[in-house]
Design an enzyme around this catalytic site. Structure first.
Site, PDB file in Angstrom:
ATOM      1  CG  ASP A  94     -59.569  46.991   6.900  1.00 43.52           C
ATOM      2  OD1 ASP A  94     -59.563  46.628   5.715  1.00 43.52           O
ATOM      3  OD2 ASP A  94     -59.865  46.227   7.834  1.00 43.52           O
ATOM      4  CB  SER A  95     -54.546  49.341   4.737  1.00 43.92           C
ATOM      5  OG  SER A  95     -54.027  48.695   5.894  1.00 43.92           O
ATOM      6  N   GLY A  96     -56.084  46.365   5.022  1.00 47.80           N
ATOM      7  CA  GLY A  96     -55.743  44.949   4.993  1.00 47.80           C
ATOM      8  C   GLY A  96     -54.486  44.621   5.756  1.00 47.80           C
ATOM      9  N   GLY A  97     -53.817  45.644   6.286  1.00 45.73           N
ATOM     10  CA  GLY A  97     -52.570  45.417   7.015  1.00 45.73           C
ATOM     11  C   GLY A  97     -52.741  44.503   8.209  1.00 45.73           C
ATOM     12  CG  PHE A  98     -55.497  43.493  12.180  1.00 42.76           C
ATOM     13  CD1 PHE A  98     -54.747  43.626  13.332  1.00 42.76           C
ATOM     14  CD2 PHE A  98     -56.500  42.528  12.155  1.00 42.76           C
ATOM     15  CE1 PHE A  98     -54.983  42.821  14.440  1.00 42.76           C
ATOM     16  CE2 PHE A  98     -56.746  41.722  13.259  1.00 42.76           C
ATOM     17  CZ  PHE A  98     -55.981  41.870  14.400  1.00 42.76           C
ATOM     18  CG  ASP A 148     -51.140  49.630   9.360  1.00 46.11           C
ATOM     19  OD1 ASP A 148     -51.801  48.960   8.531  1.00 46.11           O
ATOM     20  OD2 ASP A 148     -51.430  49.665  10.563  1.00 46.11           O
ATOM     21  CD  GLN A 190     -49.565  50.075  13.909  1.00 47.69           C
ATOM     22  OE1 GLN A 190     -49.372  49.623  15.044  1.00 47.69           O
ATOM     23  NE2 GLN A 190     -50.567  49.656  13.147  1.00 47.69           N
ATOM     24  N   GLY A 217     -52.744  48.823  16.058  1.00 45.97           N
ATOM     25  CA  GLY A 217     -51.879  48.058  16.942  1.00 45.97           C
ATOM     26  C   GLY A 217     -52.320  48.031  18.385  1.00 45.97           C
ATOM     27  CG  ASP A 267     -63.245  49.025  13.090  1.00 46.87           C
ATOM     28  OD1 ASP A 267     -63.250  47.832  12.724  1.00 46.87           O
ATOM     29  OD2 ASP A 267     -62.206  49.627  13.417  1.00 46.87           O
ATOM     30  CB  CYS A 305     -83.563  47.616  24.040  1.00 52.26           C
ATOM     31  SG  CYS A 305     -83.086  47.769  22.308  1.00 52.26           S
ATOM     32  CB  CYS A 307     -83.981  47.499  18.808  1.00 50.32           C
ATOM     33  SG  CYS A 307     -83.912  45.806  19.438  1.00 50.32           S
ATOM     34  CB  CYS A 310     -86.185  44.841  22.596  1.00 50.84           C
ATOM     35  SG  CYS A 310     -84.494  44.238  22.877  1.00 50.84           S
ATOM     36  CG  HIS A 336     -80.508  43.607  21.057  1.00 51.43           C
ATOM     37  ND1 HIS A 336     -81.332  44.532  21.671  1.00 51.43           N
ATOM     38  CD2 HIS A 336     -79.515  43.338  21.952  1.00 51.43           C
ATOM     39  CE1 HIS A 336     -80.869  44.790  22.893  1.00 51.43           C
ATOM     40  NE2 HIS A 336     -79.770  44.086  23.083  1.00 51.43           N
TER      41      HIS A 336
END
Length: 372
Positions: A94-98, A148, A190, A217, A267, A305, A307, A310, A336
């Site tokens: 990601d850009s780091g904007g958030f 952004d 945005q 956003g 994500d 599950c 996995c 489990c 898990h």
């Protein structure tokens, strides 16, 4: 080398859910997909080998955090992020904007860029769209995100419009600065929670012809129905042949609602964050395994599950680890939860392929909204 190619192989008969393949430098990604978050070049509590075991196709890492520590130059000199963290499948940064947006008391936004103080040592930093591209090219992920400005919730119209306009201008500067041919650059829509701004942003960025588009956003504190409404408004205005990435969303219900509205990529830190607090996803909803009621419960976290966790360990044992502060407890719950979401997305892809997504969503939520 082509930066990015996206194929839509099927659209669900009753919804806008899409089945696709995203071709990237380090491999193909089947969509819709959930991307685990490896903020510091690692998914918390998980090794790269374990991430492969749970079926991870693509990871996300954080430009802001890696810029501050250990530094993008070091990662570049180590051979790039893939080699640095020993992960040979696709990565998105990601850009780091958030993250800069979240430092509201420590940053100043100007047209040229953003000045902020490091949360690590208080040192002054300044990032422009051009420098952000330099950082992300040094990291070398398969997908980079444009720099952004993310609006908060709530946010008045004028502020949202100004942030959107700056995001568009910065997007053009990112396009002009980005040169790495084996890395795709995605724009970010945005416009806060205003329909006309969201539509304008989607159209403006579509005209810039990015190979993919993030939707930023959202999931910043607003009620979920508002997020769903914004997705419905912008979907008709987003290119049909490009991937759509809803940023920062990862709860099972939101994944289903997003897929239904044509989203291809998601994500979120949610699965590992709640895992470290002793909460896990199950077929019948969230289970707080650290609670006293599970002290003598010899069943697995989720009896449905398959996995490794489990199939091997009991709720009682995992609760004991968590209460004792043992690292293994967080590792097992994280494993898990990641398996749960990644397997869920695989089931969603199968449902879309078989034209039964609506039925799958209905049955999943009927079960998930029960008490485990």
């Amino acid at each position: 080398m082509q930066r990015c190619k996206f194929e839509v192989n099927k659209v669900d008969a009753q919804t806008r859910a899409r089945l696709g393949v995203l071709h990237l430098t380090h491999g193909d990604v089947q969509t819709p997909i959930f991307m685990p978050v490896g903020t510091q070049a690692t998914v918390k509590a998980m090794s790269p080998m374990e991430m492969e075991e749970v079926g991870t196709q693509i990871l996300l890492s954080n430009t802001y955090h890696l810029f501050l520590r250990p530094g993008h130059e070091l990662i570049r000199d180590a051979g790039g992020l893939h080699h640095f963290m020993q992960w040979n499948k696709p990565i998105l940064t990601d850009s780091g904007g958030f993250q800069v947006f979240s430092l509201s008391e420590m940053r100043k936004i100007r047209e040229e860029g953003v000045e902020f103080r490091s949360h690590l040592d208080g040192s002054k930093c300044f990032i422009t769209p051009e420098y952000d591209m330099e950082i992300q090219e040094a990291l070398g992920a398969d997908i980079a995100m444009a720099f952004d400005e993310c609006s908060p919730y709530p946010c008045d119209y004028d502020r949202a419009k100004a942030a959107m306009g700056r995001t568009h201008r910065w997007a053009k500067r990112c396009l002009g600065a980005h040169t790495r041919q084996d890395q795709a650059l995605f724009g970010i829509v945005q416009g806060a929670f205003y329909k006309d701004l969201r539509i304008e942003s989607a159209k403006t960025l579509a005209d810039m012809d990015f190979p993919g588009y993030g939707i930023g956003g959202l999931s910043v504190g607003e009620p979920k129905p508002i997020m769903y409404e914004m997705l419905e408004e912008i979907e008709p205005h987003m290119p049909k042949d490009k991937p759509r990435y809803l940023m920062g969303v990862g709860s099972p219900d939101c994944l289903l609602e997003g897929v239904e509205r044509g989203i291809d990529m998601f994500d979120c830190v949610l699965p590992t964050r709640i895992a470290r607090n002793g909460t896990v996803f199950t077929k019948y909803g969230r289970l707080v395994v650290r609670n006293q009621t599970y002290a003598r419960d010899m069943r697995p976290l989720d009896e449905h599950c398959d996995c490794m966790v489990c199939c091997t360990f009991s709720r009682a044992y995992i609760r004991h680890l968590i209460k004792a502060g043992e690292i293994l407890g967080a590792r097992l719950t994280s494993y898990h939860n990641l398996h749960f979401l990644i397997n869920m997305m695989s089931q969603i892809r199968s449902a879309i392929a078989e034209d039964r997504f609506s039925a799958f969503k209905r049955e999943f939520l009927e079960n998930y909204n029960q008490n485990p």
